[in-house]
Design a protein around this motif. Sequence first.
Motif, PDB file in Angstrom:
ATOM      1  N   TRP A  27      -4.008  -7.702   0.716  1.00  0.00           N
ATOM      2  CA  TRP A  27      -3.594  -6.861   1.690  1.00  0.00           C
ATOM      3  C   TRP A  27      -2.438  -5.924   0.886  1.00  0.00           C
ATOM      4  N   LEU A  28      -1.641  -6.265   0.313  1.00  0.00           N
ATOM      5  CA  LEU A  28      -0.783  -5.410  -0.367  1.00  0.00           C
ATOM      6  C   LEU A  28      -1.222  -4.320  -1.106  1.00  0.00           C
ATOM      7  N   THR A 138      11.638  -9.036   1.840  1.00  0.00           N
ATOM      8  CA  THR A 138      11.247  -7.942   0.808  1.00  0.00           C
ATOM      9  C   THR A 138      10.250  -6.945   1.378  1.00  0.00           C
ATOM     10  N   LEU A 139       9.445  -7.564   2.063  1.00  0.00           N
ATOM     11  CA  LEU A 139       8.222  -6.790   3.000  1.00  0.00           C
ATOM     12  C   LEU A 139       8.893  -6.052   3.936  1.00  0.00           C
ATOM     13  N   VAL A 190       5.405  -6.470  -5.620  1.00  0.00           N
ATOM     14  CA  VAL A 190       5.389  -7.653  -4.958  1.00  0.00           C
ATOM     15  C   VAL A 190       3.969  -8.466  -5.095  1.00  0.00           C
ATOM     16  N   ALA A 191       3.058  -7.879  -4.957  1.00  0.00           N
ATOM     17  CA  ALA A 191       1.539  -8.330  -5.114  1.00  0.00           C
ATOM     18  C   ALA A 191       1.156  -8.826  -6.500  1.00  0.00           C
ATOM     19  N   ALA A 192       1.720  -8.342  -7.479  1.00  0.00           N
ATOM     20  CA  ALA A 192       1.609  -8.803  -9.051  1.00  0.00           C
ATOM     21  C   ALA A 192       2.614  -9.917  -9.161  1.00  0.00           C
ATOM     22  N   GLY A 193       3.485 -10.049  -8.499  1.00  0.00           N
ATOM     23  CA  GLY A 193       4.507 -11.246  -8.483  1.00  0.00           C
ATOM     24  C   GLY A 193       3.851 -12.449  -8.022  1.00  0.00           C
TER      25      GLY A 193
END
Length: 355
Positions: A27-28, A138-139, A190-193
């Motif tokens: 989704w991100l 965070t989101l 955030v997605a990669a994390g």
Amino acid sequence: MAVAASTDGIALTRRPQTQSLSVVRIWLYVLAALVVVMVAVGGATRLTGSGLSITEWRPVTGVVPPLTEQAWLTEFEKYRQIPQYELVNKGMTLSEFKFIYAWEWGHRQLGRLIGIVFFLPLLWFWVRGAINGRLALTLLGIGTLGGLQGAVGWIMVASGLEPGMTAVAPIKLTLHLMIASIILCSLIWVAAGLKERDATVREVGLQANMPCILLGLILVQIMLGGLVAGSKAGLTYNTWPLMDGAFIPSAQALFVVSPWIENFVDNVALVQFNHRMAAYAIVAVALYHAWNARRRAPQSKLARRATAMAGLSLAQMTLGIITLILAVPLWAGLAHQIFAMVVLAMAAVHARVSA
């Protein structure tokens, strides 16, 4: 056997959470792709001179475009009252107005779509327990930044409606682009994390801050690119590697505006020079990072990512040079802006998984 059962129990407990995070990550990345499309449409809107065609900010009723001939004539009449029409587009036909209106309307609708694609799944994931705690906060912060971006977009447009203005203020255009870049960077970060990090940096003793330095330089370069776009500095000094016959123009050319600080925004010579120098710096850092990574860990994912960053940086600089020499045709200017977002996204992934 008990250990095996315990291990299986843990695996069964964690699998749904892992699957949920995979969906969140997808989704991100979809949102990040939409932001890139948004930047592309925004670039086309700017390059076609369409950004001031809608002279009002109507967050709700603006969803519906003019549907009748009379409605179109009313919108056209509003546009004819602003300086851009009088000083640049006087005599424009209704058909020509519809063309530029479509670009700006599409840009605004895409912003609304991104808002929906962000907040509805966010609510769903939150209710289902897929996100919580720090990730949720965070989101929410990214979503707040997206809302701010809409307001800044209108402030930018309003600056171009003021008396004597035929385009938006460069500094406000730059701010608008920077917020979009930060949103993109944040989504990717955030997605990669949500995946396991690459331990190669620590294992081979490489400087862990190099990917972050590269990311920071790219963000600075995008800011400088926004100033180039806003001041139309790319339409001057269309030679490379020299500017007006010199690699480094004279101080008189770079600091002709008084007070001197305003040269960084209003002097097209300094604005373009800074953009050039930042490009050289990024390529130099990317090449050094790739060389160092390949020397220390030649078969690692880190080395492959660093090499990709070096290649992307070189390609982007080459595209920028072509755009400059050709005096910013639509296709080249748009490609240069889109590719900047690609480079930024790759840099964010590289920095995040290397941290």
